[in-house]
Design a protein around this motif. Structure first.
Motif, PDB file in Angstrom:
ATOM      1  N   TRP A  40       0.797  -1.229   0.000  1.00  8.14           N
ATOM      2  CA  TRP A  40       0.000   0.000   0.000  1.00  8.14           C
ATOM      3  C   TRP A  40       0.831   1.282   0.000  1.00  8.14           C
ATOM      4  O   TRP A  40       0.345   2.333  -0.428  1.00  8.14           O
ATOM      5  N   PHE A  41       2.067   1.240   0.452  1.00  8.83           N
ATOM      6  CA  PHE A  41       2.898   2.440   0.570  1.00  8.83           C
ATOM      7  C   PHE A  41       3.417   2.842  -0.812  1.00  8.83           C
ATOM      8  O   PHE A  41       3.623   1.983  -1.662  1.00  8.83           O
ATOM      9  N   PRO A  42       3.672   4.138  -1.066  1.00  7.17           N
ATOM     10  CA  PRO A  42       4.049   4.563  -2.414  1.00  7.17           C
ATOM     11  C   PRO A  42       5.456   4.169  -2.842  1.00  7.17           C
ATOM     12  O   PRO A  42       5.810   4.344  -4.015  1.00  7.17           O
ATOM     13  N   ALA A  43       6.283   3.672  -1.938  1.00  8.62           N
ATOM     14  CA  ALA A  43       7.652   3.272  -2.279  1.00  8.62           C
ATOM     15  C   ALA A  43       8.004   2.009  -1.509  1.00  8.62           C
ATOM     16  O   ALA A  43       7.395   1.699  -0.483  1.00  8.62           O
ATOM     17  N   ALA A  44       8.985   1.269  -2.039  1.00 10.40           N
ATOM     18  CA  ALA A  44       9.527   0.144  -1.279  1.00 10.40           C
ATOM     19  C   ALA A  44      10.352   0.697  -0.122  1.00 10.40           C
ATOM     20  O   ALA A  44      11.092   1.670  -0.286  1.00 10.40           O
ATOM     21  N   VAL A  45      10.220   0.079   1.050  1.00 14.32           N
ATOM     22  CA  VAL A  45      10.845   0.613   2.256  1.00 14.32           C
ATOM     23  C   VAL A  45      11.789  -0.424   2.858  1.00 14.32           C
ATOM     24  O   VAL A  45      11.443  -1.600   2.983  1.00 14.32           O
ATOM     25  N   GLU A  46      12.978   0.035   3.227  1.00  8.49           N
ATOM     26  CA  GLU A  46      13.894  -0.748   4.040  1.00  8.49           C
ATOM     27  C   GLU A  46      14.179   0.056   5.294  1.00  8.49           C
ATOM     28  O   GLU A  46      14.471   1.259   5.211  1.00  8.49           O
ATOM     29  N   LEU A  47      14.073  -0.570   6.455  1.00 12.29           N
ATOM     30  CA  LEU A  47      14.254   0.196   7.683  1.00 12.29           C
ATOM     31  C   LEU A  47      14.815  -0.688   8.790  1.00 12.29           C
ATOM     32  O   LEU A  47      14.604  -1.898   8.818  1.00 12.29           O
ATOM     33  N   ASP A  48      15.558  -0.028   9.665  1.00 13.05           N
ATOM     34  CA  ASP A  48      16.049  -0.647  10.898  1.00 13.05           C
ATOM     35  C   ASP A  48      15.124  -0.153  11.993  1.00 13.05           C
ATOM     36  O   ASP A  48      15.221   1.009  12.432  1.00 13.05           O
ATOM     37  N   LEU A  49      14.189  -0.995  12.423  1.00 12.49           N
ATOM     38  CA  LEU A  49      13.057  -0.566  13.240  1.00 12.49           C
ATOM     39  C   LEU A  49      13.474  -0.340  14.694  1.00 12.49           C
ATOM     40  O   LEU A  49      13.262  -1.177  15.575  1.00 12.49           O
ATOM     41  N   ARG A  50      14.062   0.831  14.919  1.00 10.66           N
ATOM     42  CA  ARG A  50      14.493   1.250  16.254  1.00 10.66           C
ATOM     43  C   ARG A  50      14.682   2.755  16.232  1.00 10.66           C
ATOM     44  O   ARG A  50      14.770   3.378  15.163  1.00 10.66           O
ATOM     45  N   LEU A  51      14.730   3.351  17.393  1.00 12.71           N
ATOM     46  CA  LEU A  51      14.992   4.781  17.482  1.00 12.71           C
ATOM     47  C   LEU A  51      16.347   5.090  16.866  1.00 12.71           C
ATOM     48  O   LEU A  51      17.341   4.395  17.144  1.00 12.71           O
ATOM     49  N   ASP A  52      16.408   6.093  16.002  1.00 13.80           N
ATOM     50  CA  ASP A  52      17.597   6.507  15.260  1.00 13.80           C
ATOM     51  C   ASP A  52      17.993   5.514  14.169  1.00 13.80           C
ATOM     52  O   ASP A  52      19.055   5.642  13.558  1.00 13.80           O
ATOM     53  N   GLY A  53      17.145   4.529  13.900  1.00 20.02           N
ATOM     54  CA  GLY A  53      17.433   3.565  12.841  1.00 20.02           C
ATOM     55  C   GLY A  53      17.289   4.207  11.469  1.00 20.02           C
ATOM     56  O   GLY A  53      16.424   5.061  11.251  1.00 20.02           O
ATOM     57  N   PRO A  54      18.119   3.802  10.503  1.00 20.02           N
ATOM     58  CA  PRO A  54      18.034   4.361   9.146  1.00 20.02           C
ATOM     59  C   PRO A  54      16.834   3.788   8.391  1.00 20.02           C
ATOM     60  O   PRO A  54      16.348   2.689   8.695  1.00 20.02           O
ATOM     61  N   ILE A  55      16.381   4.535   7.412  1.00 18.79           N
ATOM     62  CA  ILE A  55      15.258   4.121   6.574  1.00 18.79           C
ATOM     63  C   ILE A  55      15.525   4.612   5.159  1.00 18.79           C
ATOM     64  O   ILE A  55      16.116   5.684   4.964  1.00 18.79           O
ATOM     65  N   SER A  56      15.143   3.812   4.163  1.00 23.45           N
ATOM     66  CA  SER A  56      15.330   4.212   2.772  1.00 23.45           C
ATOM     67  C   SER A  56      14.093   3.857   1.968  1.00 23.45           C
ATOM     68  O   SER A  56      13.335   2.945   2.323  1.00 23.45           O
ATOM     69  N   PHE A  57      13.904   4.595   0.870  1.00 25.22           N
ATOM     70  CA  PHE A  57      12.722   4.448   0.033  1.00 25.22           C
ATOM     71  C   PHE A  57      13.170   4.290  -1.419  1.00 25.22           C
ATOM     72  O   PHE A  57      14.035   5.037  -1.889  1.00 25.22           O
TER      73      PHE A  57
END
Length: 275
Positions: A40-57
């Motif tokens: 459902w999201f407009p982009a593919a997401v990669e994330l490190d699910l934690r506070l201050d974790g990086p995320i990319s689209f």
């Protein structure tokens, strides 16, 4: 869906709410798990699910909503499962909040950004995404909405069709359109050809303006011409979901604000049925 558009600390802030007939824990998984986001999201997401974790689209086929600043990385700034997730996307901030209700939960998105003229595009895009999310969660009866109609509705609702009179008396319109600049240009020129030294095609001339010869021409991005009422310039560039149009007239030009509004809105209306 409830939408509000405000200004906070000099930035535009869009707030959207959607009541969902699903528990917060289920919606949280759809907000945070890449396999769920991909539905459902407009982009593919990669994330490190934690506070201050990086995320990319990543956009399919190299598409990119951030035309001027293609920064598709971010960082998680708030993380409190299953209640709160906030992260950056380039210079934009997205804050997702979940509040349990008797029937499921209330999902609130607060998006903070600088591109106010693009607000209708953002609202329309997120509305379609919210509908897709609801369908993914099991709300199969949610009908698909038409982006073009949504966009033009929010342009009017937010007053984004209104131009401004600048301090020097000149006027300026910045209007997000729903079709690419090449198509917009063809609608503006119609059957006429634009040429340096010639009168501009009628599509570039508002009521009450006496057009002089075209002085600048770069198809399909710029046309400027002289006029006794003040020099007029049209600019088109890639925007969010279509072309971003900027029209200016040198001042004093406040009396022509309504005429330019009518011309630009006529163009926007004509584009709805164009493909």
């Amino acid at each position: 869906m409830n939408e509000t558009l405000t200004v906070a600390d000099g930035r535009t802030q869009l707030r959207m709410e959607r009541a969902l007939a699903h528990p917060a824990e289920k919606v949280w998984r759809a907000l945070t798990e890449p396999s769920e986001l991909s539905r459902w999201f407009p982009a593919a997401v990669e994330l490190d699910l934690r506070l201050d974790g990086p995320i990319s689209f990543t956009f399919p086929d190299g598409e990119d909503d951030f035309v001027e600043d293609p920064d598709n990385t971010g960082v998680i700034r708030a993380f409190d499962p299953p209640r709160l997730l906030e992260y950056t996307w380039g210079v934009e901030v997205l804050r997702w909040e979940l509040e349990p209700t008797a029937d499921g939960c209330l999902l609130t998105l607060t998006a903070t950004f600088d591109d106010r003229p693009g607000s209708a595009s953002f609202t329309s895009g997120w509305t379609i995404c919210f509908d897709a999310l609801d369908r993914v969660l099991g709300g199969s009866a949610v009908p698909e909405k038409d982006y073009a109609e949504l966009h033009e509705y929010y342009v009017k609702a937010y007053g984004l069709d209104q131009g401004e009179v600048l301090d020097d008396g000149s006027i300026r319109f910045e209007r997000q359109l729903i079709r690419p600049k090449e198509l917009v240009w063809s609608v503006l020129t119609g059957a006429e050809a634009a040429a340096i030294g010639s009168t501009p095609p009628a599509g570039f001339v508002a009521k009450g303006i006496e057009p002089g010869p075209v002085e600048e021409l770069t198809e399909p991005t710029r046309l400027a011409y002289s006029s006794p009422q003040g020099e007029v310039a049209w600019s088109l560039r890639d925007g969010n979901g279509g072309a971003r149009l900027v029209v200016t007239q040198a001042g004093p030009a406040g009396e022509y604000l309504a005429a330019w509004h009518d011309l630009i809105e006529s163009l926007a209306g004509a584009l709805i049925n164009q493909r």
